[in-house]
Design a protein around this motif. Structure first.
Motif, mmCIF file in Angstrom:
data_model
loop_
_atom_site.group_PDB
_atom_site.id
_atom_site.type_symbol
_atom_site.label_atom_id
_atom_site.label_comp_id
_atom_site.label_asym_id
_atom_site.label_seq_id
_atom_site.Cartn_x
_atom_site.Cartn_y
_atom_site.Cartn_z
ATOM 1 N N PRO A 99 -65.901 -1.361 20.358
ATOM 2 C CA PRO A 99 -64.961 -1.011 21.432
ATOM 3 C C PRO A 99 -64.300 0.343 21.178
ATOM 4 O O PRO A 99 -63.923 0.667 20.054
ATOM 5 C CB PRO A 99 -63.917 -2.122 21.388
ATOM 6 C CG PRO A 99 -64.493 -3.193 20.535
ATOM 7 C CD PRO A 99 -65.499 -2.542 19.640
ATOM 8 N N SER A 100 -64.195 1.121 22.223
ATOM 9 C CA SER A 100 -63.434 2.362 22.150
ATOM 10 C C SER A 100 -62.019 2.024 22.591
ATOM 11 O O SER A 100 -61.752 0.934 23.072
ATOM 12 C CB SER A 100 -64.041 3.420 23.063
ATOM 13 O OG SER A 100 -63.986 2.988 24.402
ATOM 14 N N GLU A 101 -61.130 2.960 22.414
ATOM 15 C CA GLU A 101 -59.780 2.695 22.904
ATOM 16 C C GLU A 101 -59.858 2.558 24.413
ATOM 17 O O GLU A 101 -60.565 3.300 25.080
ATOM 18 C CB GLU A 101 -58.853 3.851 22.530
ATOM 19 C CG GLU A 101 -58.504 3.873 21.053
ATOM 20 C CD GLU A 101 -57.407 4.883 20.771
ATOM 21 O OE1 GLU A 101 -56.525 5.096 21.621
ATOM 22 O OE2 GLU A 101 -57.448 5.429 19.666
ATOM 23 N N ASP A 102 -59.146 1.569 24.923
ATOM 24 C CA ASP A 102 -59.154 1.389 26.382
ATOM 25 C C ASP A 102 -58.590 2.634 27.040
ATOM 26 O O ASP A 102 -57.617 3.209 26.584
ATOM 27 C CB ASP A 102 -58.323 0.172 26.782
ATOM 28 C CG ASP A 102 -59.030 -1.127 26.505
ATOM 29 O OD1 ASP A 102 -58.366 -2.154 26.540
ATOM 30 O OD2 ASP A 102 -60.251 -1.114 26.248
ATOM 31 N N SER A 103 -59.233 3.047 28.085
ATOM 32 C CA SER A 103 -58.730 4.201 28.821
ATOM 33 C C SER A 103 -58.396 3.752 30.230
ATOM 34 O O SER A 103 -59.078 2.918 30.803
ATOM 35 C CB SER A 103 -59.788 5.301 28.855
ATOM 36 O OG SER A 103 -60.966 4.829 29.470
ATOM 37 N N ILE A 104 -57.337 4.287 30.752
ATOM 38 C CA ILE A 104 -56.938 3.922 32.109
ATOM 39 C C ILE A 104 -57.859 4.671 33.054
ATOM 40 O O ILE A 104 -57.868 5.894 33.092
ATOM 41 C CB ILE A 104 -55.462 4.265 32.387
ATOM 42 C CG1 ILE A 104 -54.564 3.460 31.462
ATOM 43 C CG2 ILE A 104 -55.118 4.034 33.843
ATOM 44 C CD1 ILE A 104 -53.112 3.836 31.532
ATOM 45 N N THR A 105 -58.659 3.934 33.775
ATOM 46 C CA THR A 105 -59.587 4.581 34.703
ATOM 47 C C THR A 105 -58.968 4.722 36.087
ATOM 48 O O THR A 105 -59.262 5.658 36.785
ATOM 49 C CB THR A 105 -60.907 3.799 34.796
ATOM 50 O OG1 THR A 105 -60.634 2.446 35.133
ATOM 51 C CG2 THR A 105 -61.641 3.821 33.478
ATOM 52 N N VAL A 106 -58.090 3.766 36.469
ATOM 53 C CA VAL A 106 -57.366 3.852 37.735
ATOM 54 C C VAL A 106 -55.917 3.511 37.410
ATOM 55 O O VAL A 106 -55.587 2.351 37.184
ATOM 56 C CB VAL A 106 -57.933 2.858 38.780
ATOM 57 C CG1 VAL A 106 -57.125 2.937 40.071
ATOM 58 C CG2 VAL A 106 -59.400 3.126 39.033
ATOM 59 N N PRO A 107 -55.058 4.506 37.364
ATOM 60 C CA PRO A 107 -53.667 4.206 37.034
ATOM 61 C C PRO A 107 -52.979 3.471 38.190
ATOM 62 O O PRO A 107 -53.302 3.697 39.348
ATOM 63 C CB PRO A 107 -53.029 5.576 36.803
ATOM 64 C CG PRO A 107 -53.935 6.556 37.438
ATOM 65 C CD PRO A 107 -55.291 5.935 37.536
ATOM 66 N N PRO A 108 -52.069 2.571 37.855
ATOM 67 C CA PRO A 108 -51.349 1.877 38.924
ATOM 68 C C PRO A 108 -50.391 2.836 39.618
ATOM 69 O O PRO A 108 -49.945 3.809 39.027
ATOM 70 C CB PRO A 108 -50.589 0.773 38.185
ATOM 71 C CG PRO A 108 -50.410 1.309 36.806
ATOM 72 C CD PRO A 108 -51.616 2.170 36.533
ATOM 73 N N THR A 109 -50.106 2.529 40.873
ATOM 74 C CA THR A 109 -49.094 3.298 41.610
ATOM 75 C C THR A 109 -47.910 2.369 41.838
ATOM 76 O O THR A 109 -47.912 1.220 41.377
ATOM 77 C CB THR A 109 -49.656 3.804 42.953
ATOM 78 O OG1 THR A 109 -49.936 2.678 43.783
ATOM 79 C CG2 THR A 109 -50.897 4.653 42.750
ATOM 80 N N CYS A 110 -46.985 2.840 42.589
ATOM 81 C CA CYS A 110 -45.821 2.017 42.885
ATOM 82 C C CYS A 110 -46.206 0.762 43.666
ATOM 83 O O CYS A 110 -45.612 -0.294 43.489
ATOM 84 C CB CYS A 110 -44.798 2.814 43.697
ATOM 85 S SG CYS A 110 -44.137 4.257 42.823
ATOM 86 N N THR A 111 -47.235 0.874 44.526
ATOM 87 C CA THR A 111 -47.570 -0.228 45.420
ATOM 88 C C THR A 111 -48.961 -0.819 45.195
ATOM 89 O O THR A 111 -49.272 -1.871 45.726
ATOM 90 C CB THR A 111 -47.480 0.235 46.886
ATOM 91 O OG1 THR A 111 -48.351 1.348 47.065
ATOM 92 C CG2 THR A 111 -46.058 0.624 47.251
ATOM 93 N N GLU A 112 -49.829 -0.138 44.409
ATOM 94 C CA GLU A 112 -51.190 -0.629 44.214
ATOM 95 C C GLU A 112 -51.505 -0.819 42.739
ATOM 96 O O GLU A 112 -51.080 -0.028 41.886
ATOM 97 C CB GLU A 112 -52.196 0.340 44.842
ATOM 98 C CG GLU A 112 -52.011 0.424 46.348
ATOM 99 C CD GLU A 112 -53.220 1.036 47.027
ATOM 100 O OE1 GLU A 112 -54.306 1.065 46.416
ATOM 101 O OE2 GLU A 112 -53.058 1.458 48.171
ATOM 102 N N ASP A 113 -52.256 -1.907 42.481
ATOM 103 C CA ASP A 113 -52.674 -2.184 41.106
ATOM 104 C C ASP A 113 -53.639 -1.118 40.617
ATOM 105 O O ASP A 113 -54.378 -0.513 41.397
ATOM 106 C CB ASP A 113 -53.400 -3.548 41.010
ATOM 107 C CG ASP A 113 -52.457 -4.723 41.244
ATOM 108 O OD1 ASP A 113 -51.232 -4.551 41.096
ATOM 109 O OD2 ASP A 113 -52.975 -5.822 41.547
ATOM 110 N N GLY A 114 -53.655 -0.923 39.325
ATOM 111 C CA GLY A 114 -54.640 -0.060 38.678
ATOM 112 C C GLY A 114 -55.487 -0.932 37.769
ATOM 113 O O GLY A 114 -55.406 -2.163 37.811
#
Length: 177
Positions: A99-114
């Motif tokens: 496993p590599s370090e998890d990378s945020i591929t879609v960051p969450p916004t105020c109203t939508e999940d990432g």
């Protein structure tokens, strides 16, 4: 026959063969039989031929000739320490993904999940996917957008400090007389 008289001939028994030491005529190898013979020391006639068993291979500890990865098996090769012939190969199980370090591929916004996606550091295969919940708005202190009067209520408007969107309004009580 010095005197001219008849002589007599007598039969003398054979001496018989005298066995010598066994002599190797063909050395045995790892895979092939050898031979040795026993000869008469007097006349040289071959009296016995004996077979020498093949020695058989003496295997080494084996050498990894193909390293396993997370996408393919490896190979370990064994050789004879006497004749250097490959005697067998053995499969080595595939390794686990790294496993590599998890990378945020879609960051969450105020109203939508990432989402965060973990990938194998070697082959890039997606190993896990985790939902990152929406962060929600972070309201500012609010700003009076409609001032109250003696007879009417005012309005205080709040905006998100992250996205700048108006998030809510509150009533500001009228001032009275």
């Amino acid at each position: 026959t010095v005197c001219g008289k008849e002589t007599k001939t007598e039969k003398v028994d054979k001496l018989g063969h005298t066995e010598g030491a066994a002599e190797v005529t063909k050395e045995a190898t790892c895979e092939e039989k050898g031979t040795k013979v026993v000869k008469c020391t007097v006349c040289g006639e071959t009296l016995k031929t004996e077979e020498i068993a093949a020695l058989g291979h003496k295997e080494d500890e084996g050498t990894v000739t193909t390293e396993p990865t997370c996408t393919k098996e490896g190979v370990k090769t064994f050789k004879c320490t006497v004749c250097n012939k490959v005697t067998r190969t053995e499969k080595i199980a595939m390794k686990a993904h790294t496993p590599s370090e998890d990378s945020i591929t879609v960051p969450p916004t105020c109203t939508e999940d990432g989402s965060t996606t973990g990938k194998c550091a070697v082959c890039g295969k997606e190993l896990s996917k985790e939902v990152l919940p929406a962060t929600g708005h972070k309201d500012d202190e609010g700003t009076i957008t409609t001032k109250p009067t003696c007879t009417t209520d005012g309005v205080k408007t709040f905006k998100c400090t992250v996205c700048g969107k108006e998030t809510k309004t509150e009533k500001v009580d009228k001032l009275g007389h």
